[in-house]
Motif scaffolding. Structure first.
Motif, PDB file in Angstrom:
ATOM      1  N   SER A 260      -1.714   2.013   7.874  1.00 12.66           N
ATOM      2  CA  SER A 260      -2.679   1.710   6.929  1.00 12.66           C
ATOM      3  C   SER A 260      -1.858   1.703   5.829  1.00 12.66           C
ATOM      4  CB  SER A 260      -4.009   2.639   6.952  1.00 12.66           C
ATOM      5  OG  SER A 260      -3.383   4.039   6.722  1.00 12.66           O
ATOM      6  N   HIS A 261      -0.553   2.244   5.557  1.00  9.53           N
ATOM      7  CA  HIS A 261       0.118   2.497   4.354  1.00  9.53           C
ATOM      8  C   HIS A 261       1.463   1.736   4.677  1.00  9.53           C
ATOM      9  CE1 HIS A 261      -2.806   4.966   3.071  1.00  9.53           C
ATOM     10  NE2 HIS A 261      -2.272   5.795   2.257  1.00  9.53           N
ATOM     11  N   ASP A 262       2.028   1.123   3.650  1.00  8.33           N
ATOM     12  CA  ASP A 262       3.380   0.457   3.831  1.00  8.33           C
ATOM     13  C   ASP A 262       4.468   1.533   3.688  1.00  8.33           C
ATOM     14  OD1 ASP A 262       2.417  -2.248   4.359  1.00  8.33           O
ATOM     15  OD2 ASP A 262       1.757  -2.216   2.322  1.00  8.33           O
ATOM     16  N   LEU A 263       4.379   2.346   2.582  1.00  7.35           N
ATOM     17  CA  LEU A 263       5.198   3.495   2.347  1.00  7.35           C
ATOM     18  C   LEU A 263       4.449   4.791   1.657  1.00  7.35           C
ATOM     19  CD1 LEU A 263       6.213   3.884  -0.940  1.00  7.35           C
ATOM     20  CD2 LEU A 263       6.781   1.498  -0.242  1.00  7.35           C
ATOM     21  N   VAL A 264       5.215   5.883   1.891  1.00  2.00           N
ATOM     22  CA  VAL A 264       4.410   7.110   1.234  1.00  2.00           C
ATOM     23  C   VAL A 264       5.639   7.908   0.677  1.00  2.00           C
ATOM     24  CG1 VAL A 264       2.687   7.036   3.110  1.00  2.00           C
ATOM     25  CG2 VAL A 264       4.609   8.609   3.480  1.00  2.00           C
ATOM     26  N   ILE A 265       5.056   8.756  -0.246  1.00  2.00           N
ATOM     27  CA  ILE A 265       5.874   9.590  -0.811  1.00  2.00           C
ATOM     28  C   ILE A 265       5.188  11.315  -0.663  1.00  2.00           C
ATOM     29  CG2 ILE A 265       6.604  10.782  -2.987  1.00  2.00           C
ATOM     30  CD1 ILE A 265       6.676   8.029  -3.985  1.00  2.00           C
TER      31      ILE A 265
ATOM     32  N   ARG B 153      -3.967  14.014   0.858  1.00  2.00           N
ATOM     33  CA  ARG B 153      -3.455  15.218   0.673  1.00  2.00           C
ATOM     34  C   ARG B 153      -1.924  14.735   1.201  1.00  2.00           C
ATOM     35  NH1 ARG B 153      -6.541  19.296   4.547  1.00  2.00           N
ATOM     36  NH2 ARG B 153      -5.980  17.507   6.030  1.00  2.00           N
ATOM     37  N   SER B 154      -0.817  15.590   0.785  1.00  2.00           N
ATOM     38  CA  SER B 154       0.502  15.233   1.475  1.00  2.00           C
ATOM     39  C   SER B 154       0.684  15.297   2.753  1.00  2.00           C
ATOM     40  CB  SER B 154       1.327  16.582   0.704  1.00  2.00           C
ATOM     41  OG  SER B 154       1.127  16.520  -0.545  1.00  2.00           O
ATOM     42  N   ARG B 155      -0.068  16.062   3.428  1.00  2.00           N
ATOM     43  CA  ARG B 155       0.001  15.755   5.035  1.00  2.00           C
ATOM     44  C   ARG B 155      -0.390  14.728   5.724  1.00  2.00           C
ATOM     45  NH1 ARG B 155       1.417  20.366   7.514  1.00  2.00           N
ATOM     46  NH2 ARG B 155       0.310  21.494   6.264  1.00  2.00           N
ATOM     47  N   ASP B 156      -1.573  14.398   5.078  1.00  2.00           N
ATOM     48  CA  ASP B 156      -2.157  13.171   5.607  1.00  2.00           C
ATOM     49  C   ASP B 156      -1.452  11.566   5.287  1.00  2.00           C
ATOM     50  OD1 ASP B 156      -4.001  14.710   6.691  1.00  2.00           O
ATOM     51  OD2 ASP B 156      -5.577  14.581   4.970  1.00  2.00           O
ATOM     52  N   VAL B 157      -0.691  11.685   4.202  1.00  2.00           N
ATOM     53  CA  VAL B 157      -0.194  10.499   3.919  1.00  2.00           C
ATOM     54  C   VAL B 157       0.888   9.988   4.912  1.00  2.00           C
ATOM     55  CG1 VAL B 157      -0.429  10.495   1.398  1.00  2.00           C
ATOM     56  CG2 VAL B 157       1.628  11.217   2.377  1.00  2.00           C
ATOM     57  N   ILE B 158       1.149  10.911   5.607  1.00  2.00           N
ATOM     58  CA  ILE B 158       2.561  10.787   6.783  1.00  2.00           C
ATOM     59  C   ILE B 158       1.763   9.984   7.915  1.00  2.00           C
ATOM     60  CG2 ILE B 158       3.743  11.803   8.618  1.00  2.00           C
ATOM     61  CD1 ILE B 158       4.362  13.907   6.443  1.00  2.00           C
ATOM     62  N   TYR B 159       0.439  10.498   8.135  1.00  2.00           N
ATOM     63  CA  TYR B 159      -0.268   9.976   9.400  1.00  2.00           C
ATOM     64  C   TYR B 159      -1.049   8.466   9.043  1.00  2.00           C
ATOM     65  CZ  TYR B 159      -0.194  14.617  11.431  1.00  2.00           C
ATOM     66  OH  TYR B 159       0.147  15.718  12.056  1.00  2.00           O
ATOM     67  N   ALA B 160      -1.185   8.266   7.702  1.00  2.00           N
ATOM     68  CA  ALA B 160      -1.581   6.943   7.137  1.00  2.00           C
ATOM     69  C   ALA B 160      -0.352   5.911   7.422  1.00  2.00           C
ATOM     70  CB  ALA B 160      -1.937   6.826   5.843  1.00  2.00           C
TER      71      ALA B 160
ATOM     72  N   ILE C 107       0.857  -1.153  -0.139  1.00  2.00           N
ATOM     73  CA  ILE C 107      -0.059  -0.012   0.005  1.00  2.00           C
ATOM     74  C   ILE C 107       1.004   1.199   0.063  1.00  2.00           C
ATOM     75  CG2 ILE C 107      -1.911   1.204   1.268  1.00  2.00           C
ATOM     76  CD1 ILE C 107      -2.625  -1.679   0.163  1.00  2.00           C
ATOM     77  N   VAL C 108       0.747   2.006  -1.044  1.00  2.00           N
ATOM     78  CA  VAL C 108       1.640   3.166  -1.336  1.00  2.00           C
ATOM     79  C   VAL C 108       0.625   4.489  -1.136  1.00  2.00           C
ATOM     80  CG1 VAL C 108       3.060   4.224  -2.922  1.00  2.00           C
ATOM     81  CG2 VAL C 108       3.049   1.888  -2.472  1.00  2.00           C
ATOM     82  N   GLY C 109       1.266   5.388  -0.415  1.00  2.00           N
ATOM     83  CA  GLY C 109       0.585   6.635  -0.496  1.00  2.00           C
ATOM     84  C   GLY C 109       1.286   7.765  -1.376  1.00  2.00           C
ATOM     85  N   LEU C 110       0.383   8.244  -2.002  1.00  2.00           N
ATOM     86  CA  LEU C 110       0.990   9.528  -2.884  1.00  2.00           C
ATOM     87  C   LEU C 110       0.290  10.790  -2.637  1.00  2.00           C
ATOM     88  CD1 LEU C 110       1.163   7.153  -6.174  1.00  2.00           C
ATOM     89  CD2 LEU C 110       2.757   7.647  -4.717  1.00  2.00           C
ATOM     90  N   PRO C 111       0.767  11.903  -3.007  1.00  2.00           N
ATOM     91  CA  PRO C 111       0.486  13.086  -2.679  1.00  2.00           C
ATOM     92  C   PRO C 111      -0.465  13.535  -3.708  1.00  2.00           C
ATOM     93  CG  PRO C 111       2.751  13.534  -3.199  1.00  2.00           C
ATOM     94  CD  PRO C 111       2.451  11.840  -3.268  1.00  2.00           C
ATOM     95  N   ASP C 112      -1.357  14.342  -3.360  1.00  2.00           N
ATOM     96  CA  ASP C 112      -2.453  14.592  -4.392  1.00  2.00           C
ATOM     97  C   ASP C 112      -2.409  16.286  -4.873  1.00  2.00           C
ATOM     98  OD1 ASP C 112      -4.602  14.156  -6.089  1.00  2.00           O
ATOM     99  OD2 ASP C 112      -5.991  14.694  -4.694  1.00  2.00           O
ATOM    100  N   GLY C 113      -1.470  16.915  -4.425  1.00  2.00           N
ATOM    101  CA  GLY C 113      -1.458  18.298  -4.701  1.00  2.00           C
ATOM    102  C   GLY C 113      -0.967  18.315  -6.142  1.00  2.00           C
TER     103      GLY C 113
END
Length: 89
Positions: A74-79, A62-69, A8-14
């Motif tokens: 709930s995420h394995d890695l984020v950018i 949102r870029s800030r929210d991927v860190i909390y995920a 599960i990869v979190g990506l920013p949406d801005g």
């Protein structure tokens, strides 16, 4: 394959960070069509594969929210942008 077996990869949406992230991913050979800056799709979850064949789910947020995920597991890695990481710390 179950949801738990995927990365599960979190990506920013801005818009601006999304363009930089898209460029980084495509240079690495990772293509997520729904994440393209040219895509009008509003899909917040996209299935993609790493060059190694690992199945992944990209989740846009949102870029800030991927860190909390990432923090809540709930995420394995984020950018995300370094400024958001610095704010978090």
């Amino acid at each position: 394959m179950s949801y738990e077996d995927r990365l599960i990869v979190g990506l920013p949406d801005g818009k601006h960070i999304r363009k930089a992230t898209w460029n980084l991913l495509t240079q690495a050979g990772i293509f997520i069509p729904d994440y393209s800056v040219d895509s009008e799709a509003r899909n917040y979850k996209s299935l993609f594969y790493l060059p190694s064949g690992v199945e992944c789910i990209a989740i846009r947020d949102r870029s800030r929210d991927v860190i909390y995920a990432l923090l809540n597991g709930s995420h394995d890695l984020v950018i995300t942008g370094s400024d958001f990481v610095e704010d978090f710390l």
